[in-house]
Design a protein around this motif. Sequence first.
Motif, mmCIF file in Angstrom:
data_model
loop_
_atom_site.group_PDB
_atom_site.id
_atom_site.type_symbol
_atom_site.label_atom_id
_atom_site.label_comp_id
_atom_site.label_asym_id
_atom_site.label_seq_id
_atom_site.Cartn_x
_atom_site.Cartn_y
_atom_site.Cartn_z
ATOM 1 N N ILE A 79 0.796 -0.939 -0.055
ATOM 2 C CA ILE A 79 0.023 -0.184 -0.416
ATOM 3 C C ILE A 79 1.533 1.128 0.106
ATOM 4 C CG2 ILE A 79 -1.623 1.350 1.859
ATOM 5 C CD1 ILE A 79 -3.034 -1.154 2.492
ATOM 6 N N ALA A 80 1.731 1.652 0.959
ATOM 7 C CA ALA A 80 2.576 2.415 0.971
ATOM 8 C C ALA A 80 3.253 2.638 0.237
ATOM 9 C CB ALA A 80 3.498 2.567 2.348
ATOM 10 N N GLU A 81 4.239 1.324 -1.289
ATOM 11 C CA GLU A 81 4.800 1.396 -2.327
ATOM 12 C C GLU A 81 4.102 2.311 -3.360
ATOM 13 O OE1 GLU A 81 7.562 -1.966 -4.996
ATOM 14 O OE2 GLU A 81 6.044 -2.158 -3.765
ATOM 15 N N TYR A 82 2.558 2.069 -3.146
ATOM 16 C CA TYR A 82 1.373 2.090 -4.654
ATOM 17 C C TYR A 82 1.629 3.743 -3.914
ATOM 18 C CZ TYR A 82 -2.650 2.385 -7.008
ATOM 19 O OH TYR A 82 -3.034 2.928 -7.816
ATOM 20 N N ALA A 83 0.915 3.803 -3.488
ATOM 21 C CA ALA A 83 0.588 5.017 -2.881
ATOM 22 C C ALA A 83 1.469 6.249 -3.356
ATOM 23 C CB ALA A 83 0.403 5.989 -1.204
ATOM 24 N N LEU A 84 3.228 6.084 -3.023
ATOM 25 C CA LEU A 84 4.078 6.384 -3.843
ATOM 26 C C LEU A 84 4.343 6.182 -4.544
ATOM 27 C CD1 LEU A 84 6.785 8.270 -2.285
ATOM 28 C CD2 LEU A 84 8.003 6.453 -2.493
ATOM 29 N N SER A 85 3.885 5.563 -5.541
ATOM 30 C CA SER A 85 4.259 5.608 -6.654
ATOM 31 C C SER A 85 3.958 6.438 -7.818
ATOM 32 C CB SER A 85 4.057 4.315 -7.421
ATOM 33 O OG SER A 85 2.747 4.065 -7.494
ATOM 34 N N GLU A 86 2.049 6.494 -7.252
ATOM 35 C CA GLU A 86 0.925 6.853 -7.900
ATOM 36 C C GLU A 86 1.538 8.776 -7.221
ATOM 37 O OE1 GLU A 86 -1.144 6.984 -9.668
ATOM 38 O OE2 GLU A 86 -1.878 5.083 -9.342
ATOM 39 N N GLU A 125 14.273 15.141 -2.653
ATOM 40 C CA GLU A 125 14.737 13.289 -2.382
ATOM 41 C C GLU A 125 13.644 12.180 -2.841
ATOM 42 O OE1 GLU A 125 15.822 10.622 1.638
ATOM 43 O OE2 GLU A 125 15.556 12.601 2.397
ATOM 44 N N ALA A 126 12.458 12.296 -2.221
ATOM 45 C CA ALA A 126 12.005 11.355 -3.350
ATOM 46 C C ALA A 126 11.495 11.347 -4.338
ATOM 47 C CB ALA A 126 10.190 11.384 -2.200
ATOM 48 N N PHE A 127 11.506 12.438 -4.859
ATOM 49 C CA PHE A 127 11.355 11.797 -6.498
ATOM 50 C C PHE A 127 12.434 11.876 -7.147
ATOM 51 C CE2 PHE A 127 11.195 15.069 -11.077
ATOM 52 C CZ PHE A 127 9.784 14.305 -10.896
ATOM 53 N N HIS A 128 14.150 12.332 -6.935
ATOM 54 C CA HIS A 128 15.211 11.917 -7.169
ATOM 55 C C HIS A 128 15.067 10.450 -6.817
ATOM 56 C CE1 HIS A 128 19.195 11.088 -6.754
ATOM 57 N NE2 HIS A 128 18.990 11.903 -7.962
ATOM 58 N N LYS A 129 14.518 9.857 -5.667
ATOM 59 C CA LYS A 129 15.075 8.586 -5.825
ATOM 60 C C LYS A 129 13.537 7.709 -7.121
ATOM 61 C CE LYS A 129 14.671 4.541 -2.157
ATOM 62 N NZ LYS A 129 14.729 4.967 -1.076
ATOM 63 N N TYR A 130 12.577 8.637 -6.777
ATOM 64 C CA TYR A 130 11.863 7.451 -8.064
ATOM 65 C C TYR A 130 11.930 7.983 -8.666
ATOM 66 C CZ TYR A 130 6.895 5.726 -9.570
ATOM 67 O OH TYR A 130 6.642 4.780 -10.204
ATOM 68 N N HIS A 131 12.044 8.908 -9.652
ATOM 69 C CA HIS A 131 12.187 8.907 -11.428
ATOM 70 C C HIS A 131 13.968 9.683 -11.591
ATOM 71 C CE1 HIS A 131 8.293 10.371 -12.194
ATOM 72 N NE2 HIS A 131 7.898 10.170 -10.995
ATOM 73 N N ARG A 132 14.997 9.576 -10.602
ATOM 74 C CA ARG A 132 16.220 9.538 -11.099
ATOM 75 C C ARG A 132 16.747 10.847 -11.172
ATOM 76 N NH1 ARG A 132 16.165 5.346 -7.986
ATOM 77 N NH2 ARG A 132 16.831 3.653 -9.031
ATOM 78 N N ILE A 133 15.218 11.660 -11.188
ATOM 79 C CA ILE A 133 15.747 12.482 -11.709
ATOM 80 C C ILE A 133 15.311 14.441 -10.356
ATOM 81 C CG2 ILE A 133 14.121 13.538 -13.142
ATOM 82 C CD1 ILE A 133 15.677 14.785 -14.648
ATOM 83 N N LYS A 134 16.181 15.219 -9.925
ATOM 84 C CA LYS A 134 15.787 15.944 -8.648
ATOM 85 C C LYS A 134 14.625 17.024 -9.948
ATOM 86 C CE LYS A 134 19.724 16.611 -6.401
ATOM 87 N NZ LYS A 134 20.706 17.903 -5.663
ATOM 88 N N PRO A 135 13.442 17.236 -9.269
ATOM 89 C CA PRO A 135 12.102 18.317 -10.035
ATOM 90 C C PRO A 135 12.599 18.444 -10.714
ATOM 91 C CG PRO A 135 12.149 18.000 -7.363
ATOM 92 C CD PRO A 135 13.086 16.860 -7.878
ATOM 93 N N LYS A 136 13.891 19.969 -9.598
ATOM 94 C CA LYS A 136 14.065 21.157 -10.605
ATOM 95 C C LYS A 136 14.617 21.057 -12.328
ATOM 96 C CE LYS A 136 15.092 25.840 -10.532
ATOM 97 N NZ LYS A 136 16.115 25.274 -11.891
ATOM 98 N N GLN A 137 15.337 19.771 -12.003
ATOM 99 C CA GLN A 137 15.711 19.152 -13.032
ATOM 100 C C GLN A 137 15.510 18.644 -14.693
ATOM 101 O OE1 GLN A 137 18.764 16.260 -11.207
ATOM 102 N NE2 GLN A 137 20.798 17.749 -11.905
ATOM 103 N N PHE A 138 14.009 18.494 -13.470
ATOM 104 C CA PHE A 138 13.460 18.090 -14.780
ATOM 105 C C PHE A 138 12.086 18.691 -15.021
ATOM 106 C CE2 PHE A 138 8.547 16.639 -14.938
ATOM 107 C CZ PHE A 138 8.851 15.864 -16.170
ATOM 108 N N LEU A 139 11.841 20.165 -14.223
ATOM 109 C CA LEU A 139 11.034 21.271 -14.282
ATOM 110 C C LEU A 139 12.056 21.742 -15.940
ATOM 111 C CD1 LEU A 139 8.585 22.893 -14.395
ATOM 112 C CD2 LEU A 139 9.391 24.448 -12.712
ATOM 113 N N ASP A 140 13.574 22.498 -15.166
ATOM 114 C CA ASP A 140 14.163 22.375 -16.352
ATOM 115 C C ASP A 140 14.497 22.241 -17.727
ATOM 116 O OD1 ASP A 140 14.504 24.478 -14.760
ATOM 117 O OD2 ASP A 140 16.540 23.957 -14.072
#
Length: 326
Positions: free
Chosen positions: A269-276, A309-324
Motif C-alpha cells: 500500500i505504501a509503495e503504491y501510494a508513493l508511486s502514484e 529526495e523522494a522525487f529523485h529516488k523515484y524518477h532518478r532526476i531532481k524535480p528542478k532538473q526535470f522542470l528545467d
Amino acid sequence: MTIEFCAINKPEDWMEMVAEQFGTSVTDNGFSVPPSVGSGFFKQYYPLPWLTLTYISFVAYEPMTMIRRSVENSKWIPVMFYINEHKHEQIIGTSTKTVGIDTLDGIFMPSSSIPTEWSFPPKRRYENITLTFNKDWLRKMDMAHESYIGRLLHSDKAFYLFETITPAMQQILDGIKSIAEGDALFSALHLHGKAIELLTMFLEKLEKRSEVKSLSNLNLNDVEAVFRVRRRILQSLGNVPSIPELASEANMSSSKLQKCFKQVIGKAIAEYALSEKMEWAKRLLSTRLYSVSEVGYKVGYANLSHFTEAFHKYHRIKPKQFLDSL
C-alpha cells in the motif's frame, strides 16, 4: 454488441467461440471483423504446445462489451497486455477501473474462477496481446515450488494480478505487432522468440512479489475491497489515509488488507501510494503551471527537501532538473 467467453480446454476453442459471436469463422488461426460490425482482426499463434500468443486489433462501430465468465480449474492462464492507446473500462463485480498501456495496471493475469468484463467505446481502436500458458507446464518447471508463480499455481487459490508494462516489455510488444502485421521471412520463428522473451520478463517481474510468504484465497468481495481502497488512495494522494483507516473501510484486518492488496496490485500500500504520488507530481510539473515547492505541497510534502529526495529516488532526476528540462 456483447461477446461472451470463458477459459476453455484449448486456446483454439476460444477463437472459434468469439468468431461465431462476430458472425464469422476462423481461417488460418484467426478471423477478420465483419464490415457490418467494424474493422480489424483476431489472430492466434502457437509457439509451443504449452504457449499461445493472441493478437487482437479492432474498431467497433457500436459500443461493445466483452464478458469473461468464470469456470473452475482451467489449466490455461492468460497474461493480457493492454497495448491500446485509448483507455477502456474493466469491470470486476461492482468495481470499475480504467486500464491502458500507460496505467499501472497495463497487465493482468486472472485465474479462471473470477469473472470480468470490458467495455469499449465505439470508433476507437482496441489492441491487446495475450500470452496464454498451460499451468501444468509451469508447475513442472518449478518442481521445488520456490518461485512466486509456482507457489501461486500450486496453491489452487483464486487470484487476480496486475502489473505495469515496462519500457523493455513495450519494445517487445512493438516488435510482436510489427512482425504480426508484416510478412517477413521466418516471422513465425521471430514471434516464437518474442513470446518466450516477453513471458520470461513478466515472470521475472512477478517474482518481485516473492516477499508475500502466504497467499490469500481471493474471492470477488476481496478484489472489490482492494479496488475501493485503491480508489480511496487515489482520491487522497495529498493525505493518504492510514492503513488501519483503509482496513476499516475495506472491512478487513490490516494484515489481510495488506496481503490482499499486494497480491492483487503487486505493490504494498505504501509503495503504491508513493508511486502514484510521484507520477502525479511529474504530471503537475509537466504543465509548467507550478513551481517545485507548489507541487511538493500539493502532493503532501510540507518539507521541500523531503519531496526533492523522494522525487529523485523515484524518477532518478531532481524535480528542478526535470522542470528545467521541459
